[in-house]
Design a protein around this motif. Structure first.
Motif, mmCIF file in Angstrom:
data_model
loop_
_atom_site.group_PDB
_atom_site.id
_atom_site.type_symbol
_atom_site.label_atom_id
_atom_site.label_comp_id
_atom_site.label_asym_id
_atom_site.label_seq_id
_atom_site.Cartn_x
_atom_site.Cartn_y
_atom_site.Cartn_z
ATOM 1 N N SER A 221 2.373 9.373 8.906
ATOM 2 C CA SER A 221 1.262 10.239 8.496
ATOM 3 C C SER A 221 1.072 11.436 9.424
ATOM 4 O O SER A 221 0.535 12.468 9.001
ATOM 5 N N ASN A 222 1.495 11.322 10.683
ATOM 6 C CA ASN A 222 1.307 12.446 11.602
ATOM 7 C C ASN A 222 2.581 13.280 11.766
ATOM 8 O O ASN A 222 2.688 14.087 12.677
ATOM 9 N N LEU A 223 3.568 13.058 10.873
ATOM 10 C CA LEU A 223 4.787 13.856 10.898
ATOM 11 C C LEU A 223 4.810 14.816 9.715
ATOM 12 O O LEU A 223 4.342 14.485 8.629
ATOM 13 N N GLN A 224 5.366 15.988 9.941
ATOM 14 C CA GLN A 224 5.536 16.961 8.870
ATOM 15 C C GLN A 224 6.887 16.700 8.200
ATOM 16 O O GLN A 224 7.927 17.106 8.705
ATOM 17 N N ILE A 225 6.865 15.997 7.078
ATOM 18 C CA ILE A 225 8.106 15.667 6.372
ATOM 19 C C ILE A 225 8.127 16.422 5.050
ATOM 20 O O ILE A 225 7.259 16.215 4.192
ATOM 21 N N ASN A 226 9.118 17.279 4.904
ATOM 22 C CA ASN A 226 9.193 18.145 3.728
ATOM 23 C C ASN A 226 10.167 17.620 2.686
ATOM 24 O O ASN A 226 10.671 18.387 1.861
ATOM 25 N N TYR A 227 10.449 16.333 2.742
ATOM 26 C CA TYR A 227 11.378 15.722 1.792
ATOM 27 C C TYR A 227 10.657 14.640 0.999
ATOM 28 O O TYR A 227 9.750 13.983 1.523
ATOM 29 N N PRO A 228 11.063 14.429 -0.241
ATOM 30 C CA PRO A 228 10.553 13.259 -0.967
ATOM 31 C C PRO A 228 10.917 11.980 -0.218
ATOM 32 O O PRO A 228 12.004 11.881 0.368
ATOM 33 N N ILE A 229 10.010 11.010 -0.223
ATOM 34 C CA ILE A 229 10.242 9.740 0.467
ATOM 35 C C ILE A 229 10.267 8.604 -0.557
ATOM 36 O O ILE A 229 9.336 8.462 -1.359
ATOM 37 N N PHE A 230 11.326 7.819 -0.494
ATOM 38 C CA PHE A 230 11.478 6.671 -1.384
ATOM 39 C C PHE A 230 11.529 5.403 -0.538
ATOM 40 O O PHE A 230 12.139 5.386 0.537
ATOM 41 N N TRP A 231 10.880 4.356 -1.042
ATOM 42 C CA TRP A 231 10.820 3.088 -0.306
ATOM 43 C C TRP A 231 11.625 2.019 -1.037
ATOM 44 O O TRP A 231 11.509 1.858 -2.241
ATOM 45 N N ASP A 232 12.431 1.297 -0.257
ATOM 46 C CA ASP A 232 13.292 0.246 -0.811
ATOM 47 C C ASP A 232 12.935 -1.102 -0.208
ATOM 48 O O ASP A 232 12.264 -1.924 -0.825
ATOM 49 N N GLU A 233 13.343 -1.337 1.037
ATOM 50 C CA GLU A 233 13.086 -2.632 1.670
ATOM 51 C C GLU A 233 11.592 -2.937 1.790
ATOM 52 O O GLU A 233 11.201 -4.092 1.901
ATOM 53 N N SER A 234 10.757 -1.913 1.750
ATOM 54 C CA SER A 234 9.300 -2.129 1.795
ATOM 55 C C SER A 234 8.770 -2.769 0.515
ATOM 56 O O SER A 234 7.659 -3.298 0.498
ATOM 57 N N ILE A 235 9.554 -2.708 -0.561
ATOM 58 C CA ILE A 235 9.067 -3.130 -1.875
ATOM 59 C C ILE A 235 9.684 -4.467 -2.262
ATOM 60 O O ILE A 235 10.877 -4.572 -2.562
ATOM 61 N N GLU A 236 8.863 -5.537 -2.239
ATOM 62 C CA GLU A 236 9.282 -6.837 -2.757
ATOM 63 C C GLU A 236 8.339 -7.316 -3.861
ATOM 64 O O GLU A 236 8.775 -7.866 -4.859
ATOM 65 N N GLN A 237 7.037 -7.087 -3.653
ATOM 66 C CA GLN A 237 6.015 -7.483 -4.616
ATOM 67 C C GLN A 237 5.339 -6.231 -5.188
ATOM 68 O O GLN A 237 5.335 -5.171 -4.539
ATOM 69 N N PRO A 238 4.755 -6.314 -6.386
ATOM 70 C CA PRO A 238 4.062 -5.142 -6.942
ATOM 71 C C PRO A 238 3.005 -4.563 -6.006
ATOM 72 O O PRO A 238 2.829 -3.336 -5.942
ATOM 73 N N GLU A 239 2.317 -5.442 -5.260
ATOM 74 C CA GLU A 239 1.282 -4.934 -4.353
ATOM 75 C C GLU A 239 1.862 -4.045 -3.256
ATOM 76 O O GLU A 239 1.151 -3.212 -2.675
ATOM 77 N N ASP A 240 3.165 -4.196 -2.941
ATOM 78 C CA ASP A 240 3.805 -3.315 -1.965
ATOM 79 C C ASP A 240 3.839 -1.886 -2.474
ATOM 80 O O ASP A 240 3.742 -0.937 -1.689
ATOM 81 N N ILE A 241 4.021 -1.717 -3.774
ATOM 82 C CA ILE A 241 4.042 -0.370 -4.353
ATOM 83 C C ILE A 241 2.684 0.301 -4.170
ATOM 84 O O ILE A 241 2.608 1.479 -3.805
ATOM 85 N N ILE A 242 1.611 -0.459 -4.392
ATOM 86 C CA ILE A 242 0.264 0.089 -4.181
ATOM 87 C C ILE A 242 0.073 0.460 -2.716
ATOM 88 O O ILE A 242 -0.479 1.520 -2.392
ATOM 89 N N ARG A 243 0.550 -0.387 -1.824
ATOM 90 C CA ARG A 243 0.358 -0.183 -0.384
ATOM 91 C C ARG A 243 0.995 1.117 0.103
ATOM 92 O O ARG A 243 0.429 1.801 0.971
ATOM 93 N N VAL A 244 2.157 1.493 -0.434
ATOM 94 C CA VAL A 244 2.851 2.687 0.063
ATOM 95 C C VAL A 244 2.659 3.909 -0.839
ATOM 96 O O VAL A 244 3.189 4.981 -0.547
ATOM 97 N N SER A 245 1.894 3.747 -1.908
ATOM 98 C CA SER A 245 1.843 4.799 -2.931
ATOM 99 C C SER A 245 1.343 6.142 -2.408
ATOM 100 O O SER A 245 1.717 7.193 -2.941
ATOM 101 N N ASN A 246 0.497 6.144 -1.367
ATOM 102 C CA ASN A 246 -0.032 7.413 -0.869
ATOM 103 C C ASN A 246 0.977 8.168 -0.001
ATOM 104 O O ASN A 246 0.750 9.332 0.343
ATOM 105 N N ILE A 247 2.077 7.505 0.386
ATOM 106 C CA ILE A 247 3.108 8.165 1.194
ATOM 107 C C ILE A 247 4.476 7.981 0.547
ATOM 108 O O ILE A 247 5.482 7.840 1.228
ATOM 109 N N ALA A 248 4.495 7.975 -0.779
ATOM 110 C CA ALA A 248 5.747 7.751 -1.499
ATOM 111 C C ALA A 248 5.918 8.757 -2.616
ATOM 112 O O ALA A 248 4.958 9.107 -3.310
ATOM 113 N N SER A 249 7.154 9.216 -2.786
ATOM 114 C CA SER A 249 7.523 9.982 -3.977
ATOM 115 C C SER A 249 8.058 9.053 -5.047
ATOM 116 O O SER A 249 7.991 9.357 -6.240
#
Length: 313
Positions: A221-249
């Motif tokens: 959150s404190n880094l300036q990242i100008n690229y879309p971010i996709f999460w893989d290993e972070s996602i096992e359960q549907p609730e993981d998608i909700i957890r990362v949704s604010n920092i995910a493309s």
């Protein structure tokens, strides 16, 4: 003693590999046949990252054998899932092998693929396709360069182990002029991510995948990242998608990671509700599993299934 409703089998098969300095990949195969001779076959590949091993997956398949031999209504998926989950809390590779076998059985019995109902083709989308390159210290990437030169797809570099930053810089130079999708697999510290972002300024990077370990996503959150971010290993359960949704493309999904097609559908629908892009991906899988991935790929925004260059046909 009650008569068995169907016969059940499970065994090991190996995919012979190339370009990875690994001889083969072990897969678990699950099969059942009913009294009319109609069969269903499924496969999955255990992954150490998610706490799965070939031995544990095979032990679970033995544990649930009686369920498939004696269950009256094998087509009642919610009922089978409930009974399976009563016995097994995790190990999605065993769930995948079992439930792909059920889907195969339904396809054979009714001559209709139920996956078409779960994942209808998105006719209006423009899909991207990735050409995946694995990296670790003992792999000679140069063996793949002739294929890469001929292919106009986006190059996805997936790090199987952590490179030194000097090695990372050399890799970027090797693929200079190519569109790059960088899969960091959560291997780097916060400080190292800062250094990597500086190095990426000289490359045509279009996306980052899994830049931090699971549960460390908010450190970005404190880094300036100008690229879309996709999460893989972070996602096992549907609730993981909700957890990362604010920092995910977007999110990277594969059949075995989430435990089969019905679970994949839950993840897929939630990602779409949250306006996240969806990537259909795969580990190095048995052809049975890869065939299912290819059946449903046109429902996804991005396809990451191009791994034929690692498999001996």
């Amino acid at each position: 003693m009650k008569e068995r409703k169907r016969d059940v089998y499970y065994w090991q098969e190996r995919t012979i590999l190339k370009n990875l300095n690994i001889e083969w990949q072990e897969h678990a195969i699950f099969k059942f046949i009913d009294k009319q001779g109609i069969q269903g076959v499924g496969a999955a590949t255990p992954n150490y990252y998610f706490g799965e091993t070939f031995k544990t997956t095979m032990a679970i398949l033995e544990l649930i054998r009686d369920l498939f031999e004696m269950e009256d209504d094998i087509e009642n998926l919610p009922n089978i899932e409930e009974k399976f989950n009563e016995k097994i809390k995790r190990d999605n590779s065993s769930k995948t092998a079992v439930f792909l076998a059920i889907f195969d059985y339904l396809t054979n019995k009714y001559n209709y693929d139920p996956a078409k109902l779960l994942f209808p083709t998105k006719k209006s989308i423009s899909q991207e396709s990735l050409f995946r390159i694995f990296w670790k210290k003992d792999i000679n990437i140069f063996d793949l360069l002739p294929e890469i030169q001929k292919d106009e797809k986006i190059i996805k570099i997936e790090f199987l182990e952590k490179p030194l930053l000097t090695e990372f810089e050399k890799i970027l130079k090797l693929f200079k002029g190519k569109k790059l999708w960088i899969d960091l697999r959560g291997l780097f510290s916060h400080h190292e991510i800062r250094q990597i972002l500086k190095l990426l300024k000289t490359s045509e990077t279009i996306a980052l995948e899994q830049p931090t370990p699971k549960y460390k996503e908010n450190t970005l959150s404190n880094l300036q990242i100008n690229y879309p971010i996709f999460w893989d290993e972070s996602i096992e359960q549907p609730e993981d998608i909700i957890r990362v949704s604010n920092i995910a493309s977007g999110v990277v999904l594969d059949i075995t990671k989430v435990g089969g097609l019905t679970n994949l559908k839950k993840h897929y629908d939630l990602a779409n509700i949250l306006n996240l892009e969806t990537v259909i991906s795969t580990r190095i899988e048995h052809s049975i599993n890869l065939n299912w991935s290819n059946k449903i790929k046109n429902a996804f925004d991005i396809i990451d299934l191009n791994i034929d260059h690692y498999i001996v046909i």
